[in-house]
Design an enzyme around this catalytic site. Sequence first.
Site, PDB file in Angstrom:
ATOM      1  N   TYR A 171      83.302  35.705  46.496  1.00  0.00           N
ATOM      2  CA  TYR A 171      83.222  34.587  47.449  1.00  0.00           C
ATOM      3  C   TYR A 171      81.763  34.344  47.856  1.00  0.00           C
ATOM      4  O   TYR A 171      81.302  33.208  47.901  1.00  0.00           O
ATOM      5  CB  TYR A 171      84.091  34.923  48.662  1.00  0.00           C
ATOM      6  CG  TYR A 171      84.209  33.838  49.707  1.00  0.00           C
ATOM      7  CD1 TYR A 171      85.007  32.705  49.492  1.00  0.00           C
ATOM      8  CD2 TYR A 171      83.553  33.946  50.935  1.00  0.00           C
ATOM      9  CE1 TYR A 171      85.128  31.721  50.468  1.00  0.00           C
ATOM     10  CE2 TYR A 171      83.678  32.965  51.916  1.00  0.00           C
ATOM     11  CZ  TYR A 171      84.463  31.855  51.678  1.00  0.00           C
ATOM     12  OH  TYR A 171      84.596  30.883  52.645  1.00  0.00           O
ATOM     13  N   LYS A 175      79.789  30.920  47.110  1.00  0.00           N
ATOM     14  CA  LYS A 175      79.254  30.100  48.201  1.00  0.00           C
ATOM     15  C   LYS A 175      77.723  29.966  48.111  1.00  0.00           C
ATOM     16  O   LYS A 175      77.170  28.919  48.429  1.00  0.00           O
ATOM     17  CB  LYS A 175      79.693  30.662  49.547  1.00  0.00           C
ATOM     18  CG  LYS A 175      81.208  30.531  49.778  1.00  0.00           C
ATOM     19  CD  LYS A 175      81.649  29.073  49.747  1.00  0.00           C
ATOM     20  CE  LYS A 175      83.115  28.881  50.100  1.00  0.00           C
ATOM     21  NZ  LYS A 175      83.498  27.477  50.236  1.00  0.00           N
TER      22      LYS A 175
END
Length: 273
Positions: A171, A175
């Site tokens: 993640y 991101k």
Amino acid sequence: VTKPDRVVVITGVGGMGIAAARRLGTGATLVLADLDPVRLGEVASDLRTAGYEVIETVIDISDPASVTELATSARGVGPVDVFVHTAGVSPSHASVEAILRVDLLGTALLLDTFATAMAPGGAGVVVASMAGSLMPLDPGLERRLAATPSADLLTLPDLAAGTLTDPGLAYAIAKRGNQLRVRESAVTWGRVGARINAISPGVIATPMSAAELSGPRGEGMRQMLEASPAGRIGTVADIVAAVEFLTGPQSSYITGVDLLVDGGVVASLASAR
Ligand SMILES: NC(=O)c1ccc[n+]([C@@H]2O[C@H](COP(=O)([O-])OP(=O)(O)OC[C@H]3O[C@@H](n4cnc5c(N)ncnc54)[C@H](O)[C@@H]3O)[C@@H](O)[C@H]2O)c1
């Protein structure tokens, strides 16, 4: 003669997407896109009852054909004035594979495709995350995340199944990738006279963060919020205020940046180190 509506495209009808639709959709045709047809239908129906003009598109942002279809359906109404990308999956529910496919590749495909769907003077926002700002990545990996063509992103050796096994790290990489690709995309979006920026939210009270807060990392997250300058959880209104600024006339000289909207969490963690 009726004035043509502004076209506002919003991906994701979760906590942030709905709030953005309510704030930015007045006097516009709202094109809402989400993977979940039931949720999308409910949200669209609520918004219509509240007076909004809504077009629904069921899409999977990780599927290039689906993203092209969304852009085509939006362009059918007119060039896109405002684009807000909130669709995504979270590390508390999704696998490494799903996070890379949806959060990294999906965002890259949207940035590529909407570069040519925007109206001159239009503006977009990609919702990244403070997870992308918490730890420095290897500069080589950052270059690859920024510049690898979308079609090849998931074959980067750095992201191979055996190499990357922690959803939290996947993640953070996805991101960070979003922030970097937004910077790159400022150039292509600029060719049609449009702007694109990222917003990196901290912990915002939505169903997504409720799942995180009730999970194994919940206690640590609460302590982190208490120790931060703002001393509270964020609200979707905090995020939408930033979205409104970055898609509105006040920010006409701002493109290719990431705005951290985290109540100072990243600052307080860096200062503690
Ligand atoms: N809530 C937070 O605390 C927080 C913090 C930092 C960043 N973010 C980011 O903000 C964004 C929005 O968060 P939220 O809280 O509104 O999330 P949410 O879970 O409420 O909504 C996300 C929406 O995306 C949709 N979606 C998932 N996969 C999709 C796909 N492949 N194609 C199309 N739609 C898909 C889901 O159906 C859902 O409606 C996400 O990118 C998230 O990573 C959230």
